[in-house]
Design a protein around this motif. Structure first.
Motif, PDB file in Angstrom:
ATOM      1  N   THR A   1      -4.969   1.295  -4.940  1.00 40.19           N
ATOM      2  CA  THR A   1      -4.397   1.749  -3.431  1.00 40.19           C
ATOM      3  C   THR A   1      -5.474   1.439  -2.676  1.00 40.19           C
ATOM      4  OG1 THR A   1      -2.840   3.301  -4.294  1.00 40.19           O
ATOM      5  CG2 THR A   1      -3.162   3.393  -1.890  1.00 40.19           C
TER       6      THR A   1
ATOM      7  N   SER B   1      -6.717  -2.305  -2.524  1.00 41.06           N
ATOM      8  CA  SER B   1      -5.819  -3.121  -1.747  1.00 41.06           C
ATOM      9  C   SER B   1      -5.993  -2.931  -0.163  1.00 41.06           C
ATOM     10  CB  SER B   1      -4.252  -2.872  -2.220  1.00 41.06           C
ATOM     11  OG  SER B   1      -4.163  -3.188  -3.360  1.00 41.06           O
ATOM     12  N   SER B   2      -6.029  -1.645   0.003  1.00 37.72           N
ATOM     13  CA  SER B   2      -6.253  -1.321   1.592  1.00 37.72           C
ATOM     14  C   SER B   2      -7.403  -2.291   2.194  1.00 37.72           C
ATOM     15  CB  SER B   2      -6.351   0.150   1.822  1.00 37.72           C
ATOM     16  OG  SER B   2      -5.189   0.781   1.182  1.00 37.72           O
TER      17      SER B   2
ATOM     18  N   LEU C   1       2.240   2.002  -3.389  1.00 37.12           N
ATOM     19  CA  LEU C   1       0.965   2.427  -4.316  1.00 37.12           C
ATOM     20  C   LEU C   1       0.960   3.877  -4.105  1.00 37.12           C
ATOM     21  CD1 LEU C   1      -1.434  -0.700  -4.239  1.00 37.12           C
ATOM     22  CD2 LEU C   1      -0.104   0.279  -6.482  1.00 37.12           C
ATOM     23  N   VAL C   2       0.984   4.495  -2.885  1.00 36.99           N
ATOM     24  CA  VAL C   2       0.880   5.690  -2.596  1.00 36.99           C
ATOM     25  C   VAL C   2       1.866   6.486  -3.249  1.00 36.99           C
ATOM     26  CG1 VAL C   2       1.005   7.437  -0.759  1.00 36.99           C
ATOM     27  CG2 VAL C   2      -0.392   5.427  -0.320  1.00 36.99           C
TER      28      VAL C   2
ATOM     29  N   THR D   1       1.217   6.636  -7.024  1.00 40.93           N
ATOM     30  CA  THR D   1       0.085   7.659  -7.294  1.00 40.93           C
ATOM     31  C   THR D   1       0.587   8.877  -7.085  1.00 40.93           C
ATOM     32  OG1 THR D   1      -1.352   5.953  -6.191  1.00 40.93           O
ATOM     33  CG2 THR D   1      -2.224   8.192  -6.654  1.00 40.93           C
TER      34      THR D   1
ATOM     35  N   VAL E   1       0.906  -1.135  -0.091  1.00 42.87           N
ATOM     36  CA  VAL E   1       0.149   0.199   0.174  1.00 42.87           C
ATOM     37  C   VAL E   1       0.803   1.214  -0.060  1.00 42.87           C
ATOM     38  CG1 VAL E   1      -1.603   1.430   1.161  1.00 42.87           C
ATOM     39  CG2 VAL E   1      -1.933  -1.173   0.978  1.00 42.87           C
TER      40      VAL E   1
END
Length: 620
Positions: free
Chosen positions: A212, A215-216, A105-106, A109, A102
């Motif tokens: 994101t 997935s979270s 992915l942040v 992004t 995660v």
């Protein structure tokens, strides 16, 4: 009296098993699989366009960057498998690596959303440098580590919810892998349609943002299911157990093997550990189980027969693993060059523009229909014929997949010839994107057979102390396949640049119409065909663990608790000799079998002997 006491003490554990695990617990894992694969597959099929259009890599560098990223992801699954086997339980491992995923992915992004974090086009193979390169490769590295660790622990954790020694749950275990594939396929459908469309038609950062959030939610759902899980405590490091066998066997290399296998060292005191029957393959490793006179049994001086057999099992698995690498190299092409093919084809479906990265939805939708049919109709029918819990053996499934992958690459080359000829003749009228559906559909079916077959094969055949690590071998095969793809692209470009009259490599430059991608596809088709015969040889040579070990339940008890309780019972020496003879006879009669567990009648006849035997140390 003793049997009644055993049954009374077994009641709590039986009640606990009914309350924990099974498909109720697996539902949380299926949710994570769907949500996590939604982003994973979306990235897998579209990142090559992100690298090409936003990060300004050329065609071959975009493909190689993606294959290196995917290869690293699957390779790092071994890290997750090792940690969950030796140090942390599989649930904790999955959540730990999920948090890294995660975080990555942040970062991805944020970089996609800010133009000043994008490189300028430079006309070179790669334009990323400085702080942009640091952020870019940091996000990819963390993402590979997180996704790899999750895959190295999640599959084995889900399979842990079923006891493969219970006949009813053994069928559930076989079904689990099919439903796990279905859940990941459903998530993938959303990924390659909705998420890819948002990424390519709206903005890349919005696509990464959706991934994101999904997935979270998946990892939170996994954590909420904790009250329903069967959580196995990690044991001794599998790496150390393997090294001990290798080191001790090397130390004892000059010692002669005993005339009888019964003279090899084994321990029955620890009833919680699985005992594996001796096999005659790779006899040189048996020297690790020779206990010399006047020597105390210590880990680095002598190994048990079970420990030696664990190493033999892993060694027997390696040729099977190697035989599936080429298929995963073919898979890499469908996520790189086939996507680039689609990008220069007619993307219109009526008035709607279909993203090139969404073409894999065709085989995915087909799989969504095929998997339930396979599980609900074919498997029960096959079980009646083969008596195998999975309907057919795992290696038979893998073999079917290897054949189909070769056919897929052959068709891919034919379609590329048609696409390239039309592109050269009239670039303004390219052929439809949906011509690619043939190669995708065939390979999708191949993946269904091979992926599920390998996951179940490596989980079932693995020693109990190495389930996660062994299951990660499936992803290791994928990793090596992606890395091999990078090697093939670079080597073929270098070689063909020298020998072709045009002095241009098959896969060089930015224009697919000037390349010979079809020849590369046919090269992989021929290689896949040769690889299939290699697989047939090793699959024939392989001996399933259950063939060697189906008398284990008779000799060592039905459950760890039953075996532990059996330590209380003692018999005289004559009974011990009699039991030893019975056991030896049974082993010889059942060594060629291929069943998942002992029959109930055998368990009843040998119940008293197996209870007593667990309290003894035997130096064979």
């Amino acid at each position: 009296m003793g049997d009644k006491e055993v049954k009374e003490e077994l009641k709590p554990i039986i009640q606990w098993k009914k309350q924990k695990g099974g498909f109720r617990a697996s539902m949380f894992i299926f949710v994570l699989s769907a949500l996590d694969n939604m982003g994973f597959v979306a990235n897998m099929v579209s990142l090559v366009l992100y690298f090409y259009g936003v990060m300004h890599f050329d065609l071959s560098s975009s493909a190689n960057t993606l294959t290196n990223f995917m290869g690293s992801t699957f390779l790092l699954s071994l890290v997750g498998g090792f940690i969950s086997d030796a140090y942390l339980n599989r649930l904790t491992t999955c959540l730990l690596f999920g948090s890294l995923e995660v975080l990555a992915l942040v970062i991805l992004t944020i970089q996609a959303s800010l133009n000043n974090l994008h490189p300028e086009a430079c006309g070179k193979s790669s334009c990323v440098k400085g702080g942009i390169a640091v952020m870019f490769y940091t996000s990819l590295s963390l993402l590979a580590l997180g996704m790899g660790g999750v895959r190295g622990s999640m599959t084995a954790f889900g399979a842990d919810q079923f006891d493969e020694k219970e006949p009813s749950e053994a069928k559930g275990l076989a079904s689990f892998f099919n439903w796990l594939l279905l859940s990941s396929t459903l998530g993938s459908v959303i990924g390659v349609t909705g998420v890819v469309w948002v990424s390519t038609q709206r903005a890349w950062h919005w696509g990464f943002f959706i991934i994101t959030v999904a997935s979270s939610i998946g990892f939170v759902t996994l954590a909420l299911g904790k009250p329903f899980y069967r959580i196995k405590v990690p044991g001794e490091s599998p790496i150390f157990r393997i090294l001990q066998v290798i080191v001790v066997a090397f130390k004892n290399k000059k010692l002669p093997l005993p005339e009888s296998n019964e003279q090899l060292y084994e321990v029955y005191k620890d009833a919680t550990l699985e005992k594996i029957a001796h096999t005659n393959q790779m006899r040189f490793l048996d020297k690790a189980a020779i206990l010399q006179e006047n020597t105390e049994p210590q880990p680095w001086k002598v190994c048990t027969v079970t420990q030696v057999e664990e190493v033999k099992i892993l060694t027997r698995m390696l040729p099977i693993l190697a035989s599936t690498i080429v298929m995963n190299t073919c898979l890499a092409q469908l996520q790189t060059f086939s996507v680039q093919q689609g990008n220069v084809m007619n993307l219109k479906l009526g008035s709607f523009t279909v993203p090139a990265s969404s073409i894999p939805v065709i085989p995915l939708l087909f799989l969504c229909t095929l998997i339930p049919i396979y599980e609900l109709f074919f498997v029960p029918f096959a079980r009646k014929i083969t008596k195998h819990p999975s309907g057919v053996t795992q290696l038979q499934r893998v073999g079917v997949g290897l054949v189909l992958s070769s056919i897929s690459m052959t068709i891919a080359g034919i379609i590329e010839v048609k696409r390239r000829d039309q592109g050269r003749k009239d670039p303004s009228k390219p052929i439809s994107l949906f011509w690619l559906s043939f190669q995708y559909a065939i390979f999708g079916i191949a993946d269904m057979f091979t992926l599920v077959g390998l996951l179940e094969f490596f989980y079932r055949e693995a020693p109990s102390t190495m389930k996660s690590l062994s299951t990660s071998f499936t992803f290791l095969s994928m990793s090596l396949g992606y890395f091999l793809s990078t090697v093939f692209v670079n080597v073929i470009n270098t070689v063909t640049k020298r020998i072709t009259p045009s002095k241009q490599g098959w896969l060089q430059g930015f224009d697919l119409n000037q390349n010979n991608l079809n020849l590369f596809y046919w090269f992989l088709a021929i290689l896949s065909c040769l690889n299939f015969f290699n697989f047939l040889y090793w699959a024939t040579w392989y001996k399933y663990k259950s063939e060697d070990d189906n008398s284990k339940g008779k000799d060592f008890g039905e459950t760890p608790l039953l075996m532990d309780v059996g330590r209380k019972h003692d018999d005289d020496d004559d009974e011990d000799k009699k039991d030893h003879n019975v056991k030896t006879k049974e082993n010889s009669q059942t060594s060629e079998g291929n069943t998942e567990g002992p029959s109930s009648s055998d368990e009843t006849d040998d119940g008293k002997e197996k209870e007593r035997k667990c309290g003894e140390w035997k130096h064979r």
